[in-house]
Design a protein around this motif. Structure first.
Motif, short mmCIF file in Angstrom:
data_model
loop_
_atom_site.label_atom_id
_atom_site.label_comp_id
_atom_site.label_asym_id
_atom_site.label_seq_id
_atom_site.Cartn_x
_atom_site.Cartn_y
_atom_site.Cartn_z
N SER A 150 -10.80 7.29 14.16
CA SER A 150 -10.57 8.70 14.50
C SER A 150 -11.27 9.66 13.53
O SER A 150 -11.36 10.85 13.81
N LEU A 151 -11.76 9.14 12.41
CA LEU A 151 -12.40 9.99 11.41
C LEU A 151 -13.85 10.26 11.75
O LEU A 151 -14.54 9.39 12.28
N PRO A 152 -14.34 11.43 11.38
CA PRO A 152 -15.79 11.68 11.51
C PRO A 152 -16.53 10.85 10.46
O PRO A 152 -15.93 10.33 9.52
N GLU A 153 -17.83 10.73 10.61
CA GLU A 153 -18.63 10.04 9.60
C GLU A 153 -18.39 10.69 8.25
O GLU A 153 -18.32 11.91 8.15
N ASN A 154 -18.22 9.89 7.22
CA ASN A 154 -17.90 10.33 5.87
C ASN A 154 -16.53 11.02 5.77
O ASN A 154 -16.28 11.75 4.82
N GLY A 155 -15.68 10.76 6.75
CA GLY A 155 -14.35 11.36 6.75
C GLY A 155 -13.39 10.65 5.81
O GLY A 155 -13.64 9.53 5.36
N ASN A 156 -12.29 11.33 5.53
CA ASN A 156 -11.28 10.83 4.61
C ASN A 156 -9.90 10.96 5.23
O ASN A 156 -9.60 11.96 5.87
N ALA A 157 -9.08 9.94 4.99
CA ALA A 157 -7.68 9.99 5.42
C ALA A 157 -6.80 9.67 4.24
O ALA A 157 -7.19 8.93 3.33
N LEU A 158 -5.60 10.22 4.26
CA LEU A 158 -4.59 9.93 3.26
C LEU A 158 -3.37 9.37 3.98
O LEU A 158 -2.90 9.95 4.96
N THR B 89 -7.24 6.50 1.72
CA THR B 89 -6.43 6.37 0.52
C THR B 89 -5.00 6.09 0.95
O THR B 89 -4.44 6.81 1.78
N ILE B 90 -4.41 5.04 0.38
CA ILE B 90 -3.02 4.67 0.69
C ILE B 90 -2.23 4.72 -0.61
O ILE B 90 -2.55 4.00 -1.56
N LEU B 91 -1.23 5.58 -0.65
CA LEU B 91 -0.42 5.76 -1.85
C LEU B 91 1.04 5.44 -1.59
O LEU B 91 1.55 5.66 -0.49
N ARG B 92 1.69 4.98 -2.64
CA ARG B 92 3.14 4.88 -2.64
C ARG B 92 3.70 6.30 -2.81
O ARG B 92 3.11 7.12 -3.51
N HIS B 93 4.82 6.57 -2.19
CA HIS B 93 5.47 7.88 -2.29
C HIS B 93 5.83 8.20 -3.74
O HIS B 93 5.74 7.34 -4.63
N SER B 94 6.28 9.41 -3.99
CA SER B 94 6.67 9.84 -5.33
C SER B 94 8.12 9.45 -5.62
O SER B 94 8.79 8.82 -4.79
N ILE B 95 8.61 9.87 -6.76
CA ILE B 95 9.94 9.51 -7.25
C ILE B 95 11.01 10.15 -6.37
O ILE B 95 11.01 11.35 -6.15
N ARG B 96 11.95 9.34 -5.95
CA ARG B 96 13.03 9.88 -5.12
C ARG B 96 14.32 9.99 -5.91
O ARG B 96 14.52 9.34 -6.93
N ALA B 97 15.20 10.83 -5.39
CA ALA B 97 16.54 10.97 -5.96
C ALA B 97 17.39 9.80 -5.45
O ALA B 97 16.86 8.85 -4.89
N ALA B 98 18.68 9.88 -5.58
CA ALA B 98 19.56 8.80 -5.17
C ALA B 98 19.47 8.47 -3.67
O ALA B 98 19.69 7.35 -3.27
N GLY B 99 19.10 9.44 -2.86
CA GLY B 99 18.99 9.20 -1.42
C GLY B 99 17.56 8.97 -0.99
O GLY B 99 16.78 8.31 -1.68
N GLN B 100 17.20 9.55 0.13
CA GLN B 100 15.87 9.37 0.70
C GLN B 100 14.88 10.44 0.27
O GLN B 100 13.70 10.33 0.53
N ASN B 101 15.36 11.51 -0.35
CA ASN B 101 14.51 12.65 -0.66
C ASN B 101 13.95 12.57 -2.08
O ASN B 101 14.48 11.89 -2.94
#
Length: 174
Positions: free
Chosen positions: A113-121, A5-17
């Motif tokens: 690197s994942l096991p069979e039926n493995g999941n990555a985020l 699963t590849i997601l875009r990050h969440s809402i940020r404030a004026a800077g990087q956080n």
């Protein structure tokens, strides 16, 4: 079958956080995702790391390949463009092609690197999600995917062995 699963990050404030709204959105999004991932990877930018942490996941790895590649690719494709804009640009634009191929190879490395039926985020950024989509499925017609991913939206890739088998869009998770 393995899933990434590849997601875009969440809402940020004026800077990087992340903003407080971003933390709340990430927590809400986590409720609609797989609660167990074998590996969680983010870009090395704070907003991606903080998104994974707000979702309640331990980050196993940070990788700069998951960061926006910068101006050289920005000149070749509209970075917040819709999904269907990336495959044609991928086939025609040298720097986007190189970036998308790096993403594809990195995703294959994670899958191995994942096991069979493995999941990555993977938590990354807008534009990176679409470039990974084009790199993994360069011949697919993505018109049905529509607009670019909003915060905490993205894709789920299904992999068998080293073959990219299918892809689903993840929308409105928050």
């Amino acid at each position: 079958m393995k899933t990434i699963t590849i997601l875009r990050h969440s809402i940020r404030a004026a800077g990087q956080n992340l903003s407080p709204e971003g933390v709340a959105l990430a927590r809400e999004a986590a409720k609609k995702l797989n609660p167990e991932y074998n590996i969680v990877v983010t870009s090395d930018l704070p907003r991606a790391i903080e998104t994974a942490e707000a979702m309640g996941f331990t980050v196993n790895e940070h990788n700069e390949i998951l960061c926006p590649p910068g101006e050289i690719v920005d000149l070749e494709v509209y970075w917040d463009g819709d999904f269907d804009e990336f495959p044609p640009a991928y086939r025609q634009k040298k720097h986007l092609y190189e970036f998308a191929v790096k993403l594809r190879e990195y995703i294959k490395t994670i899958a191995k690197s994942l096991p069979e039926n493995g999941n990555a985020l993977i938590i990354s950024h807008g534009g990176v999600v679409q470039a990974a989509t084009a790199g993994c499925f360069p011949e697919k017609d993505f018109r049905e995917f529509g607009r670019s991913p909003k915060y905490c939206e993205g894709i789920k890739i299904f992999i068998e062995g080293t073959e990219f088998k299918d892809i689903n869009i993840i929308r409105n998770v928050g």
